[in-house]
Enzyme design. Structure first.
Site, PDB file in Angstrom:
ATOM      1  N   SER A   1       0.882  -1.136  -0.178  1.00  0.00           N
ATOM      2  CA  SER A   1      -0.049  -0.084   0.010  1.00  0.00           C
ATOM      3  C   SER A   1       0.838   1.333  -0.064  1.00  0.00           C
ATOM      4  O   SER A   1       1.940   1.097   0.350  1.00  0.00           O
ATOM      5  CB  SER A   1      -0.839   0.223   1.184  1.00  0.00           C
TER       6      SER A   1
ATOM      7  N   GLY B   1       6.132  -0.449  -1.063  1.00  0.00           N
ATOM      8  CA  GLY B   1       7.106   0.596  -0.915  1.00  0.00           C
ATOM      9  C   GLY B   1       7.351   0.422   0.591  1.00  0.00           C
ATOM     10  O   GLY B   1       7.433  -0.429   1.159  1.00  0.00           O
TER      11      GLY B   1
ATOM     12  N   LYS C   1       8.065   0.164   7.842  1.00  0.00           N
ATOM     13  CA  LYS C   1       6.919   0.337   7.233  1.00  0.00           C
ATOM     14  C   LYS C   1       5.470   0.423   8.047  1.00  0.00           C
ATOM     15  O   LYS C   1       5.773   0.336   9.270  1.00  0.00           O
ATOM     16  CB  LYS C   1       6.573  -1.186   6.334  1.00  0.00           C
TER      17      LYS C   1
ATOM     18  N   GLU D   1       0.430  -6.124   5.222  1.00  0.00           N
ATOM     19  CA  GLU D   1       1.826  -6.096   4.486  1.00  0.00           C
ATOM     20  C   GLU D   1       2.674  -7.295   4.865  1.00  0.00           C
ATOM     21  O   GLU D   1       3.480  -7.942   4.109  1.00  0.00           O
ATOM     22  CB  GLU D   1       2.317  -4.673   4.395  1.00  0.00           C
TER      23      GLU D   1
END
Ligand code: 5RP
Length: 222
Positions: free
Chosen positions: A28, A80, A92, A101
């Site tokens: 995301s 990312g 993250k 994630e």
């Protein structure tokens, strides 16, 4: 080149790792959204994609991609990051999707992280580590994190930020250069903590969009 240009360049480079018909895990964030935009220009409509957030789920469906649940391993994961060091350790969770994630990254055969050069760090001092915690016990969980000697803040201004899993996020200041892994492990041991945004051994290749228009690759695999 500005940050948007770097994100577009690194996204285009990452397209080279895609094959139609694979099972793709998708992180995301704004870089991932740019990647999806670039991917949709080329096609790859045979992909089946596991999204890490409701927002990415919606974007993918709107673009006509097949969105599926995580049932086993993805062939490839693209995401990312907020901060990355040269050993491919990452922080993250800037967008709050860290738990999903991490689950998808862990369950993927190959992980490619796409960042612009502003995300690269020698160490993580001065950065906030996002931590997802249960709403049920959030006040006591925050106290237990503070008991570790850490400075923290609950994410959200007027009202707390709620993750897609219905939890809160606490951002923990990393004050020392070297203790991130230790801090993450200790935080994770506290009941009520769901997950931290410290990602280790969850990136195989990092692609870095550079100001000069190039894309650098740091890889643990050939
Ligand atoms: C979301 C994330 C994102 O990957 C991270 O926040 C980077 O986002 P952006 O590409 O917008 O800078 O971890 O939970």
């Amino acid at each position: 080149m500005d940050q948007l240009g770097m994100k577009i360049n690194v996204s285009r480079e990452a397209l080279k790792y895609l094959d139609d018909n694979i099972l793709l895990g998708m992180g995301s964030g704004t870089t991932v959204e740019i990647f999806i935009e670039e991917m949709s220009k080329v096609g790859f409509k045979g992909l089946r994609i596991v999204p890490s957030s409701r927002r990415i789920d919606k974007i993918l469906r709107e673009k006509g991609y097949s969105v599926v649940e995580l049932e086993d391993k993805c062939d490839l994961y693209i995401d990312g990051a907020d901060a990355v060091d040269r050993e491919l350790r990452m922080i993250k969770g800037g967008g709050g999707a860290l738990t999903r994630e991490k689950i998808i990254a862990y369950n993927s055969l190959k992980r490619i992280i796409i960042v612009d050069e502003t995300k690269m760090r020698e160490n993580f001092e001065g950065i906030y580590l996002p931590v997802e915690i249960l709403v049920f016990s959030f006040k006591s969980t925050m106290k237990r994190i503070r008991d570790l000697g850490l400075n923290i803040r609950l994410r959200g201004q007027d009202s707390p930020f709620i993750t897609d899993n219905g939890n809160y996020i606490v951002d923990v200041l990393i004050e020392s250069k070297s203790h991130l892994e230790d801090i993450s492990r200790k935080i994770k041991e506290i009941p009520g903590v769901i997950e931290t945004g410290f990602f280790k051994d969850l990136a195989d290749t990092v692609l870095i969009g550079k100001r000069d228009g190039g894309v650098e690759k740091i890889s643990k695999i050939s």
